[in-house]
Design an enzyme around this catalytic site. Structure first.
Site, mmCIF file in Angstrom:
data_model
loop_
_atom_site.group_PDB
_atom_site.id
_atom_site.type_symbol
_atom_site.label_atom_id
_atom_site.label_comp_id
_atom_site.label_asym_id
_atom_site.label_seq_id
_atom_site.Cartn_x
_atom_site.Cartn_y
_atom_site.Cartn_z
ATOM 1 N N CYS A 104 0.869 -1.177 0.000
ATOM 2 C CA CYS A 104 0.000 0.000 0.000
ATOM 3 C C CYS A 104 0.900 1.219 0.000
ATOM 4 O O CYS A 104 1.591 1.496 0.988
ATOM 5 C CB CYS A 104 -0.923 0.029 1.212
ATOM 6 S SG CYS A 104 -1.874 1.576 1.319
ATOM 7 N N MET A 318 -4.424 5.101 -5.434
ATOM 8 C CA MET A 318 -3.544 4.283 -4.614
ATOM 9 C C MET A 318 -2.112 4.752 -4.834
ATOM 10 O O MET A 318 -1.705 5.053 -5.949
ATOM 11 C CB MET A 318 -3.663 2.807 -5.001
ATOM 12 C CG MET A 318 -5.094 2.253 -4.941
ATOM 13 S SD MET A 318 -6.107 2.717 -6.365
ATOM 14 C CE MET A 318 -5.578 1.504 -7.571
#
Length: 396
Positions: A104, A318
């Site tokens: 992430c 993201m």
């Protein structure tokens, strides 16, 4: 009636970039969860509140979006020249699994600050005032991230005037360097372009043949042109996330792209690998209004990018996909580069549903192979709550 009491585990709830997650030190987890396996996955699912057939995660720390259904485990690094090992777990909202296949990028911004504040960094590496450089080993993908964390009076500085579209309030800027970001994915041979091509003709049954750039950088990502699938590139979440037919189309493209990239052996495996690869669509710049009502003009951006995460259009972008965007934009001939005008570049500013984001990357070509030494972007991070998270003692 007998019952199992709850146990409490030291944890910190942090916003990193445009995501939120529950952070743990490895040493604080129950012994059974200190190693990979079913017990760890069960514990993290219970912490987040998954699987939840209602899709709300009411009985956990998750907030019913892919951006907020996240967990992080940190420990002092066992790798030479690194400070901390960072393991990321994307928890499915409605299904019983934790996806460990990728990083992430947004929560990467919180790793350095957490590590400093929780005694995982040698005190000699933290200045009284200035910037601490934290060398992070991203254990999911085996890559190095360098975080530059502001320090004031010997403590992590969290407040500041750095603004990030998709986050309501300003905070302190954390610059991230994703070193050698081409992902070394199993089946992809470590190649940035696993098919060997900058653009492929991707055959998708029931949809047709689409031009696609499939890249392993930051996170494996499949880029297609917005107009090829009936979009303009200016879409916000409501235009797609309420459209079951559209979501099914994106998942089908993602599954066949994943197969073409060598990440899975048959399309059915894609359902168990939701975190990677990402599917995104690009378009040339145009005026649009972001989800906050902010007017973004075509002159403010180089291109539009919209990306899906865990089956839904992301509310911003993201961080790992931003690395993929920056990398692909730096390489002439990719769909991302072409949407941005087709020129050679070492930085790109793209429009996403919440606004704009700039990411830099430097690409070089040798013997016909492209490589990128690092991708750079700025995020911010802030501790929201710290203490203990509680779970039933028989939850794992």
């Amino acid at each position: 009636m007998p019952h199992t009491p709850q146990i409490k585990i030291p944890a910190t709830y942090i916003r990193g970039g445009t995501s939120k997650g529950v952070f743990f030190r490895l040493q604080d987890l129950p012994e059974a969860a200190q190693v990979p396996g079913a017990a760890r996955d069960a514990l993290l699912m219970r912490v987040i509140g998954s699987p939840d057939p209602y899709g709300k995660q009411i009985d956990g720390m998750g907030a019913a979006t892919s951006s907020t259904s996240k967990t992080v485990i940190l420990s002092k690094s066992s790798k030479p020249d690194h400070d901390v090992d960072y393991l990321f777990g994307q928890v499915s909202i409605d299904k019983p699994f934790v996806d460990w296949s990728g990083n992430c990028g947004n929560l990467s911004a919180a790793v350095g600050p957490f590590a400093i504040s929780n005694g995982l960094i040698d005190a000699s590496r933290v200045p009284q005032n200035g910037t601490a450089t934290v060398r992070i080993w991203q254990a999911n993908i085996g890559k190095t991230i360098i975080a530059h964390v502001p320090i004031t009076n010997g403590a992590v500085q969290e407040t500041g005037d750095f603004e990030l579209d998709g986050v309501t309030f300003p905070a302190a800027e954390v610059q991230l360097e994703f070193m050698d970001p081409a992902a070394e994915e199993e089946g992809a041979g470590g190649a940035m372009f696993p098919t060997g091509n900058l653009v492929d003709d991707l055959e998708v049954p029931g949809i047709g043949t689409l031009k696609a750039t499939m890249i392993n950088a930051g996170i494996p990502t499949i880029f297609v042109n917005a107009d090829a699938i009936g979009y303009t590139g200016t879409e916000l979440q409501d235009a797609i996330n309420g459209d079951a037919k559209a979501l099914a189309m994106f998942e089908t493209i993602r599954a066949y792209g994943s197969l073409r990239m060598g990440l899975i052996k048959n399309v059915d495996e894609a359902a168990k690998r939701q975190h990677t690869p990402k599917i995104a669509f690009v378009a040339k710049p145009s005026d649009y209004v972001s989800s906050s009502g902010k007017q973004v003009s075509a002159g403010d951006i180089d291109l539009h990018v919209r990306a899906l995460s865990m089956g839904k259009l992301h509310h911003a972008m993201m961080g790992t996909a931003a690395v993929a965007i920056g990398t692909a934009a730096a390489i002439p001939g990719t769909l991302v580069n072409l949407a941005a005008g087709g020129d050679a570049r070492n930085a790109v500013r793209f429009g996403h549903p919440s606004g704009t984001l700039r990411v830099g990357a430097e690409a070089t070509q040798a013997d016909g192979e492209w490589s990128v030494t690092k991708a750079i972007m700025s995020r911010s991070a802030r501790v929201l709550m710290e203490g203990w998270v509680r779970v039933p003692g028989d939850a794992f």
